[in-house]
Design a protein around this motif. Sequence first.
Motif, PDB file in Angstrom:
ATOM      1  N   GLU A   1       0.833  -1.201   0.000  1.00 36.11           N
ATOM      2  CA  GLU A   1       0.000   0.000   0.000  1.00 36.11           C
ATOM      3  C   GLU A   1       0.872   1.257   0.000  1.00 36.11           C
ATOM      4  N   GLY A   2       1.963   1.215   0.769  1.00 31.77           N
ATOM      5  CA  GLY A   2       2.860   2.357   0.809  1.00 31.77           C
ATOM      6  C   GLY A   2       3.435   2.678  -0.557  1.00 31.77           C
ATOM      7  N   MET A   3       3.920   1.656  -1.258  1.00 31.71           N
ATOM      8  CA  MET A   3       4.497   1.881  -2.585  1.00 31.71           C
ATOM      9  C   MET A   3       3.430   2.338  -3.576  1.00 31.71           C
ATOM     10  N   GLU A   4       2.235   1.772  -3.466  1.00 30.38           N
ATOM     11  CA  GLU A   4       1.155   2.185  -4.368  1.00 30.38           C
ATOM     12  C   GLU A   4       0.758   3.630  -4.112  1.00 30.38           C
ATOM     13  N   MET A   5       0.660   4.005  -2.834  1.00 32.17           N
ATOM     14  CA  MET A   5       0.270   5.372  -2.486  1.00 32.17           C
ATOM     15  C   MET A   5       1.363   6.375  -2.877  1.00 32.17           C
ATOM     16  N   LEU A   6       2.625   5.958  -2.793  1.00 38.58           N
ATOM     17  CA  LEU A   6       3.718   6.845  -3.189  1.00 38.58           C
ATOM     18  C   LEU A   6       3.632   7.147  -4.684  1.00 38.58           C
ATOM     19  N   GLY A   7       3.282   6.134  -5.468  1.00 37.58           N
ATOM     20  CA  GLY A   7       3.003   6.317  -6.888  1.00 37.58           C
ATOM     21  C   GLY A   7       4.088   7.062  -7.634  1.00 37.58           C
ATOM     22  N   GLY A   8       3.683   8.106  -8.360  1.00 40.65           N
ATOM     23  CA  GLY A   8       4.606   8.879  -9.171  1.00 40.65           C
ATOM     24  C   GLY A   8       5.657   9.629  -8.375  1.00 40.65           C
ATOM     25  N   LEU A   9       5.403   9.837  -7.084  1.00 41.62           N
ATOM     26  CA  LEU A   9       6.405  10.508  -6.256  1.00 41.62           C
ATOM     27  C   LEU A   9       7.654   9.652  -6.073  1.00 41.62           C
ATOM     28  N   ALA A  10       7.558   8.365  -6.383  1.00 40.16           N
ATOM     29  CA  ALA A  10       8.727   7.495  -6.253  1.00 40.16           C
ATOM     30  C   ALA A  10       9.871   8.014  -7.120  1.00 40.16           C
ATOM     31  N   GLN A  11       9.566   8.433  -8.332  1.00 38.57           N
ATOM     32  CA  GLN A  11      10.616   8.951  -9.222  1.00 38.57           C
ATOM     33  C   GLN A  11      11.188  10.262  -8.700  1.00 38.57           C
TER      34      GLN A  11
END
Length: 202
Positions: free
Chosen positions: A54-64
């Motif tokens: 869920e954390g990675m999904e919620m981070l979404g485009g902010l990951a880049q």
Amino acid sequence: MKKRIVIIDYGLGNLRSVLRGLERAGAAATITSDPEAIASADGIVLPGVGAFREGMEMLGGLAQTVLAAAEDTPLLGICLGMQMLMDSSEEHGIHRGLGLVPGDVKRFVPAAGEKVPHMGWNTIRIERQDPLFDGLRREEYVYFVHSYYAAAAPDYTLASTTYIHPFASAVKSGLTYGVQFHPEKSGAAGLLILENFIDRVC
């Protein structure tokens, strides 16, 4: 001038308590999901409470945005935020992390007399001295809440803790740091770690 520290808001985490902790430590801290604010900060904090996927999904485009900023800006992951820095997690299946710190996230296997989650105060043992730990003793007492742990190589492990078995409770790769415990809930030792991140790392 106070260091400008941004706390990434991606919908998960105890943002207000982290904000208060950073303010007590002397930072000009803000909570934001604005990529430009993240890119221009003196330091970045990635908090988190909850499940890895869920954390990675919620981070979404902010990951880049995080990956690009981490190339030349100090980053501190806290709790789930630390786990998200790793290569992968086995929580509810295998899921990719940010890959900023080599290693994987695994679940504690309950042992006799030991419950999961690992919750409450426990000791960190500093394995490698670093500016993040300036002024701390070799062993300090800090506050944990987690069911999964980071299996990081010794080269990336700054501190270890034993619960059921030893695990990495603080990690570092380049300018990227992670702590499994909650410094904002860890009294004087936690406050000093936040002060060191602001004053000595950033």
